[in-house]
Write a protein that holds these residues in place. Sequence first.
Motif, short mmCIF file in Angstrom:
data_model
loop_
_atom_site.label_atom_id
_atom_site.label_comp_id
_atom_site.label_asym_id
_atom_site.label_seq_id
_atom_site.Cartn_x
_atom_site.Cartn_y
_atom_site.Cartn_z
N PRO A 152 0.79 -1.23 0.00
CA PRO A 152 0.00 0.00 0.00
C PRO A 152 0.83 1.29 0.00
O PRO A 152 0.42 2.29 -0.58
CB PRO A 152 -0.84 -0.12 1.29
CG PRO A 152 -1.03 -1.60 1.44
CD PRO A 152 0.29 -2.22 1.00
N THR A 210 -4.27 -4.57 -1.40
CA THR A 210 -5.33 -3.77 -0.80
C THR A 210 -5.41 -3.97 0.72
O THR A 210 -6.41 -3.61 1.35
CB THR A 210 -6.69 -4.08 -1.48
OG1 THR A 210 -6.82 -5.50 -1.63
CG2 THR A 210 -6.74 -3.46 -2.87
N PHE A 243 -10.37 -4.23 3.68
CA PHE A 243 -10.06 -3.74 2.33
C PHE A 243 -9.73 -2.24 2.35
O PHE A 243 -10.46 -1.46 2.96
CB PHE A 243 -11.30 -3.99 1.46
CG PHE A 243 -11.22 -3.47 0.07
CD1 PHE A 243 -10.42 -4.10 -0.88
CD2 PHE A 243 -11.97 -2.37 -0.32
CE1 PHE A 243 -10.37 -3.63 -2.19
CE2 PHE A 243 -11.93 -1.90 -1.63
CZ PHE A 243 -11.12 -2.54 -2.57
N MET A 244 -8.65 -1.87 1.68
CA MET A 244 -8.25 -0.45 1.62
C MET A 244 -8.77 0.16 0.30
O MET A 244 -8.12 0.04 -0.74
CB MET A 244 -6.73 -0.32 1.70
CG MET A 244 -6.17 -0.81 3.03
SD MET A 244 -4.36 -0.93 3.03
CE MET A 244 -3.90 0.78 3.09
N GLU A 245 -9.89 0.82 0.40
CA GLU A 245 -10.50 1.38 -0.81
C GLU A 245 -9.62 2.45 -1.44
O GLU A 245 -9.67 2.70 -2.66
CB GLU A 245 -11.88 1.96 -0.45
CG GLU A 245 -12.68 2.34 -1.67
CD GLU A 245 -14.06 2.86 -1.32
OE1 GLU A 245 -14.61 2.51 -0.25
OE2 GLU A 245 -14.60 3.63 -2.15
N MET A 248 -6.77 2.33 -2.28
CA MET A 248 -5.83 1.79 -3.28
C MET A 248 -6.43 1.78 -4.69
O MET A 248 -5.73 1.54 -5.67
CB MET A 248 -5.44 0.34 -2.91
CG MET A 248 -4.65 0.21 -1.62
SD MET A 248 -3.08 1.09 -1.75
CE MET A 248 -3.31 2.34 -0.49
N MET A 249 -7.74 2.04 -4.78
CA MET A 249 -8.40 1.92 -6.09
C MET A 249 -7.89 2.90 -7.16
O MET A 249 -7.82 2.54 -8.34
CB MET A 249 -9.92 2.04 -5.93
CG MET A 249 -10.56 0.84 -5.20
SD MET A 249 -10.20 -0.75 -5.99
CE MET A 249 -8.82 -1.34 -5.05
N VAL A 253 -5.91 -7.70 -7.54
CA VAL A 253 -6.05 -7.07 -6.22
C VAL A 253 -6.06 -8.19 -5.18
O VAL A 253 -6.53 -9.30 -5.46
CB VAL A 253 -7.32 -6.20 -6.11
CG1 VAL A 253 -7.16 -4.88 -6.82
CG2 VAL A 253 -8.55 -6.95 -6.63
N VAL A 255 -10.90 -8.66 -0.21
CA VAL A 255 -11.81 -8.61 -1.37
C VAL A 255 -12.87 -9.72 -1.24
O VAL A 255 -12.54 -10.89 -1.01
CB VAL A 255 -11.04 -8.77 -2.70
CG1 VAL A 255 -12.02 -8.63 -3.87
CG2 VAL A 255 -9.94 -7.72 -2.81
N THR A 297 -16.86 -5.77 -1.49
CA THR A 297 -15.84 -4.83 -2.00
C THR A 297 -15.51 -5.06 -3.48
O THR A 297 -14.78 -4.26 -4.07
CB THR A 297 -14.54 -4.96 -1.17
OG1 THR A 297 -14.16 -6.35 -1.13
CG2 THR A 297 -14.73 -4.48 0.25
N LYS A 355 -15.99 -2.16 -6.26
CA LYS A 355 -14.96 -1.10 -6.33
C LYS A 355 -13.78 -1.59 -7.16
O LYS A 355 -13.24 -0.86 -7.99
CB LYS A 355 -14.44 -0.76 -4.92
CG LYS A 355 -15.50 -0.31 -3.96
CD LYS A 355 -15.83 1.15 -4.15
CE LYS A 355 -16.95 1.58 -3.24
NZ LYS A 355 -17.66 2.75 -3.71
N CYS A 356 -13.37 -2.84 -6.93
CA CYS A 356 -12.21 -3.39 -7.66
C CYS A 356 -12.52 -3.51 -9.14
O CYS A 356 -11.69 -3.17 -9.99
CB CYS A 356 -11.85 -4.78 -7.12
SG CYS A 356 -11.50 -4.81 -5.36
#
Length: 254
Positions: free
Chosen positions: A147, A168, A178-180, A182-183, A200, A204, A208, A211-212
């Motif tokens: 990250p 993520t 999940f680290m959004e 990172m999108m 990713v 996940v 989530t 988003k991915c």
Amino acid sequence: MIRSRAVPLLCVVLRSACRRQSSSSSMAYSAKIGPSILSSDLSCLGSECVRMMECGADYLHLDVMDGHFVPNITFGHPMVECLRKCVGQDPFFDMHMMVSRPEQWVKAMAAAGANQYTFHLEATSNPGNLIKEIKASGMKVGLAIKPGTTVQELAPWANQIDMALVMTVEPGFGGQKFMEDMMPKVSWLRSKFPSLDIEVDGGVGPDTIHKCAEAGANMIVSGSAVISSDDPRSVIALLRTVVAEAIQKRSLDR
Ligand SMILES: O=C(CO)[C@@H](O)[C@H](O)COP(=O)(O)O
Ligand SMILES: [Fe+2]
């Protein structure tokens, strides 16, 4: 009169068909779901791998941790060799190498039956050489970033690799959030490298995946969401459908 109006219309139809075909051919990637077996019962890894393939997994994501690059230890190439014997030649093994000296294990992993060697950019001072070694050993190349690493640091290697992995979560453990944020990395990579496989990994699952998929990821690692589900087959199918629909939408928007 009718003929002269029909000709331009035909041209428009043909042009848009050609555009669709050329955009779908430049988008060579497809939706693939790779369960991470880290969250499974580690005493039954072989049967867990078989179970995941029977539930529709496209590949298996095997997390190798050395207790140095990350604060956790899992397994190494002897286990991979056993898993290969157990599951047969077909399942694709994506090795997520969370190790400090990724150069050290290339040959052993290839001999053990690994198909793809995904190393961390942060773990090597010579990514170019390592990419060559992995290819020479007959494996595909994955390049992962933690990250805290920018996607621009990965970009110079993107044309030499088969897959980019955007983490993520902080690598080391399954079951994290999940680290959004990172999108944007995934979106940026997708816009610059339209046909690259982008994976990713971390947190996940059904909550989530949208988003991915919207950001442009097409290879989806999912650990606890798949393994701990009562119905892993449905979870895998759902993840694949969401990603496939996003790929389809992107190809029509181009
Ligand atoms: O590489 C890692 C963790 O470092 C992952 O592959 C996780 O094991 C995925 O598990 P979930 O976050 O999906 O539970
Ligand atoms: Fe992983």
